[in-house]
Design an enzyme around this catalytic site. Structure first.
Site, PDB file in Angstrom:
ATOM      1  N   LYS A 279       0.838  -1.201   0.000  1.00 19.66           N
ATOM      2  CA  LYS A 279       0.000   0.000   0.000  1.00 19.66           C
ATOM      3  C   LYS A 279       0.877   1.256   0.000  1.00 19.66           C
ATOM      4  O   LYS A 279       2.022   1.198   0.447  1.00 19.66           O
ATOM      5  CB  LYS A 279      -0.852   0.012   1.284  1.00 19.66           C
ATOM      6  CG  LYS A 279      -1.990  -0.976   1.304  1.00 19.66           C
ATOM      7  CD  LYS A 279      -2.798  -0.825   2.587  1.00 19.66           C
ATOM      8  CE  LYS A 279      -3.937  -1.832   2.634  1.00 19.66           C
ATOM      9  NZ  LYS A 279      -4.956  -1.622   1.597  1.00 19.66           N
ATOM     10  N   ARG A 353     -10.315 -11.377   2.070  1.00 19.87           N
ATOM     11  CA  ARG A 353     -11.173 -12.436   1.528  1.00 19.87           C
ATOM     12  C   ARG A 353     -10.497 -13.805   1.645  1.00 19.87           C
ATOM     13  O   ARG A 353     -11.171 -14.818   1.776  1.00 19.87           O
ATOM     14  CB  ARG A 353     -11.582 -12.091   0.086  1.00 19.87           C
ATOM     15  CG  ARG A 353     -10.434 -11.968  -0.870  1.00 19.87           C
ATOM     16  CD  ARG A 353     -10.806 -11.182  -2.127  1.00 19.87           C
ATOM     17  NE  ARG A 353     -10.846  -9.732  -1.887  1.00 19.87           N
ATOM     18  CZ  ARG A 353     -11.160  -8.828  -2.807  1.00 19.87           C
ATOM     19  NH1 ARG A 353     -11.487  -9.190  -4.029  1.00 19.87           N
ATOM     20  NH2 ARG A 353     -11.172  -7.550  -2.507  1.00 19.87           N
TER      21      ARG A 353
HETATM   22  N1  BES Z   1      -8.133  -3.655   4.335  1.00 17.11           N
HETATM   23  C1  BES Z   1      -8.238  -3.285   2.976  1.00 17.11           C
HETATM   24  C2  BES Z   1      -9.502  -2.510   2.653  1.00 17.11           C
HETATM   25  C3  BES Z   1      -9.614  -1.124   3.246  1.00 17.11           C
HETATM   26  C4  BES Z   1      -9.179  -0.034   2.540  1.00 17.11           C
HETATM   27  C5  BES Z   1     -10.231  -0.921   4.463  1.00 17.11           C
HETATM   28  C6  BES Z   1      -9.328   1.228   3.057  1.00 17.11           C
HETATM   29  C7  BES Z   1     -10.379   0.353   4.987  1.00 17.11           C
HETATM   30  C8  BES Z   1      -9.941   1.433   4.269  1.00 17.11           C
HETATM   31  C9  BES Z   1      -8.243  -4.541   2.101  1.00 17.11           C
HETATM   32  O1  BES Z   1      -7.474  -5.593   2.559  1.00 17.11           O
HETATM   33  C10 BES Z   1      -7.703  -4.146   0.773  1.00 17.11           C
HETATM   34  O2  BES Z   1      -6.562  -3.779   0.719  1.00 17.11           O
HETATM   35  N2  BES Z   1      -8.531  -4.207  -0.266  1.00 17.11           N
HETATM   36  C11 BES Z   1      -8.115  -3.837  -1.570  1.00 17.11           C
HETATM   37  C12 BES Z   1      -8.691  -4.828  -2.529  1.00 17.11           C
HETATM   38  C13 BES Z   1      -8.139  -4.710  -3.935  1.00 17.11           C
HETATM   39  C14 BES Z   1      -6.676  -5.040  -3.949  1.00 17.11           C
HETATM   40  C15 BES Z   1      -8.904  -5.644  -4.844  1.00 17.11           C
HETATM   41  C16 BES Z   1      -8.616  -2.440  -1.849  1.00 17.11           C
HETATM   42  O3  BES Z   1      -9.699  -2.077  -1.417  1.00 17.11           O
HETATM   43  O4  BES Z   1      -7.888  -1.677  -2.483  1.00 17.11           O
HETATM   44 MN    MN Z   2      -5.465  -5.430   1.950  1.00 17.51          MN
END
Ligand code: BES
Ligand code: MN
Ligand code: ZN
Length: 507
Positions: A279, A353
């Protein structure tokens, strides 16, 4: 917090702080009139001058002259028009009262419940929740300022009942509200704790403590047991971290033996760096909140056990970190989920997931009567609904309606997103049965479709709490950080199910 309900003269009841709801534009109720009389018409004068209007969210503090009222201080708190009064408005008024108690360093307060169309039990419960949530203060990690006056914790509240409100009903509402809000505060603390403290092991130890205190049974799986269960998706996420993963299972057996349980599942990702698909640095510290679904599940299980709800409930929290290093899973890796399907990991940041589907598949042994899962699963959900609602998706319309109703009743709002078959196409993989990301379009829904691939023949609803599990704390009974969502929704849904079961049970 000790919370009692009684009928007493609002003007004479002794209290360091009295919270008095004020209606907007309507005739004020008896409590206001009697306090105003004792104060020589001061309150009516405030209204007449426009210094007090009763608009929802307004607060005015007044200090009655010595000897005129039992209360040392009065917090006038606007609740809007009488016809618009809801439990959530009362909860927020109570939140303001708790925040004022902290400022006034009052260890106790009285809250004059307004006469309204809200049933006595619901009103008392909402106010009790608002008080306990509003009194929450996460300061464990801040040093005390020796120059500042010592903090005083609010540990007692008296609800002063209006004409006609049943005392037994009110006391029962207050009891339930205190239990639910205290459980939610536990979830908030788990959420607010930093990732170096609230590790998977720490969450498991917390579950063991809750089980010990409430008499629930608890099962904890570590990496060995997970390998035996073939939870390769959960293990893939955990393999990049020195912290061992845990699968936490709490069981409340309040119903008949052999009766299929309700199952609650919560994502317990204690820190999400994104893995190799790392990230951006900006705001990454908020990814300590990625276990809020799991925290809400633990909180809800505590409340369900303390309330002794006459129904069987299983709470499951898969817990891991998502880091990067030489052992971490890589984009392109293929693993087999516990349910048997192979998964191509195209994005290591879509880890929630992966840990959830092994937990969902593990739950099949309990033959769920119905299942809810909650997870901070997608940033896309924050884009779709902001911070105003939890996104809900599922395979059963009646269950979706139950969840939306539970959100409405508790003030933790839920809003449905569609699960058209079309979206399922996006998670087809060229190399495996399924891939773990469907890209950016409808990212919340394709994530739900991924989970659905591992859900068995039971009604299921997924709650994406990415936008609601933590926030800026602008709501009066909250503070910056974890909100405790989905604790109240989970408990409310189980309570409604238990009540329905009781109603239909043969006498
Ligand atoms: N924990 C994150 C989702 C999230 C993002 C929660 C911002 C709270 C605030 C999750 O694990 C994630 O990173 N999801 C990705 C999925 C994508 C890679 C398909 C996302 O939302 O970018
Ligand atoms: Mn994530
Ligand atoms: Zn995550």
């Amino acid at each position: 917090m000790k919370i009692s309900a009684l009928r007493a003269d609002v003007a004479r009841h002794p209290a360091p702080l009295l919270a008095l709801p004020v209606l907007q534009g309507d005739t004020q109720d008896a409590a206001f009139v009697s306090l105003d009389e004792a104060m020589g018409g001061q309150l009516a004068a405030l209204l007449a001058r426009g210094d007090l209007r009763g608009t929802f969210g307004e607060t005015v503090v007044v200090f009655p002259a010595a000897g005129t009222t039992g209360a040392k201080r009065v917090l006038l708190v606007g609740v809007g028009k009488g016809a618009d009064l809801t439990p959530e408005r009362l909860r927020r008024a109570a939140g303001s009262a708790a925040k004022q108690a902290a400022k006034s360093r009052a260890a106790s307060l009285a809250f004059a419940l307004p006469a309204s169309a809200v049933p006595a039990r619901d009103a008392a419960r909402a106010v009790a929740e608002g008080l306990v949530l509003g009194a929450y203060d996460f300061r464990e990690w801040k040093s005390e300022d020796p120059a500042a006056p010592a903090r005083v914790a609010l540990d007692e509240a008296v609800l002063l009942l209006p004409e006609g409100a049943d005392q037994g009903e009110s006391a029962e509402g207050a009891r339930v509200g205190e239990i639910v809000a205290r459980a939610e505060n536990l979830a908030r603390t788990l959420g607010n704790l930093p990732g170096n403290v609230a590790t998977p092991t720490y969450l498991a130890e917390t579950a063991e403590r809750i089980a010990g205190e409430t008499g629930m049974s608890v099962t904890i799986l570590g990496p060995e047991e997970m390998r035996a269960e073939r939870m390769d998706a959960l293990l893939a996420v955990a393999q990049g971290s020195a912290q061992e993963p845990r699968l936490i299972v709490l069981e409340h057996r309040g119903g008949a033996e052999g009766e299929k349980p309700l199952v609650l599942v919560g994502k317990g990702l204690t820190f999400d760096a994104g893995g190799i698909s790392i990230k951006p640095a900006q705001g990454m510290e908020d990814m300590k909140f990625d276990m809020c679904g799991g925290a809400g599940t633990l909180g809800a299980m505590q409340a369900i056990a303390e309330l002794g709800l006459p129904i069987n409930v299983v709470g499951i929290v898969p817990s891991s970190e998502n880091l990067l290093g030489s052992k971490a899973m890589k984009p392109g890796d293929i693993v087999r989920g516990r349910g048997g399907k192979t998964i191509e990991i195209v994005n290591t940041d879509a880890e929630g997931r992966l840990i959830l589907v092994d937990a969902i598949s593990y739950a099949s042994r309990f033959e769920p009567a119905a299942m809810l899962d909650a997870a901070t699963l997608t940033g896309a959900c924050v884009i779709a609904l902001g911070h105003a609602a939890t996104g809900v998706m599922g395979n059963d319309q009646a269950l979706l309606d139950e969840v939306v109703a539970a959100g409405e009743a508790t003030g933790e709002r839920c809003w449905p997103l569609p699960m058209f078959d079309d979206y399922r196409e996006q998670i087809k993989s060229d190399y495996a049965d399924i891939k773990n990301s469907g890209g950016r379009p409808a990212g919340t829904i394709t994530a739900a479709w991924f989970l659905r691939e591992f859900v068995g023949e039971w009604p299921w609803v997924h709650l994406d709490v990415a936008g609601t599990a933590y926030g800026d704390g602008k709501i009066s009974y909250l503070s910056k950080g974890s909100t405790g969502v989905p604790t109240r929704i989970f408990v409310e849904w189980v309570m409604a199910r238990a009540a329905r079961r009781e109603a239909s049970a043969p006498a």
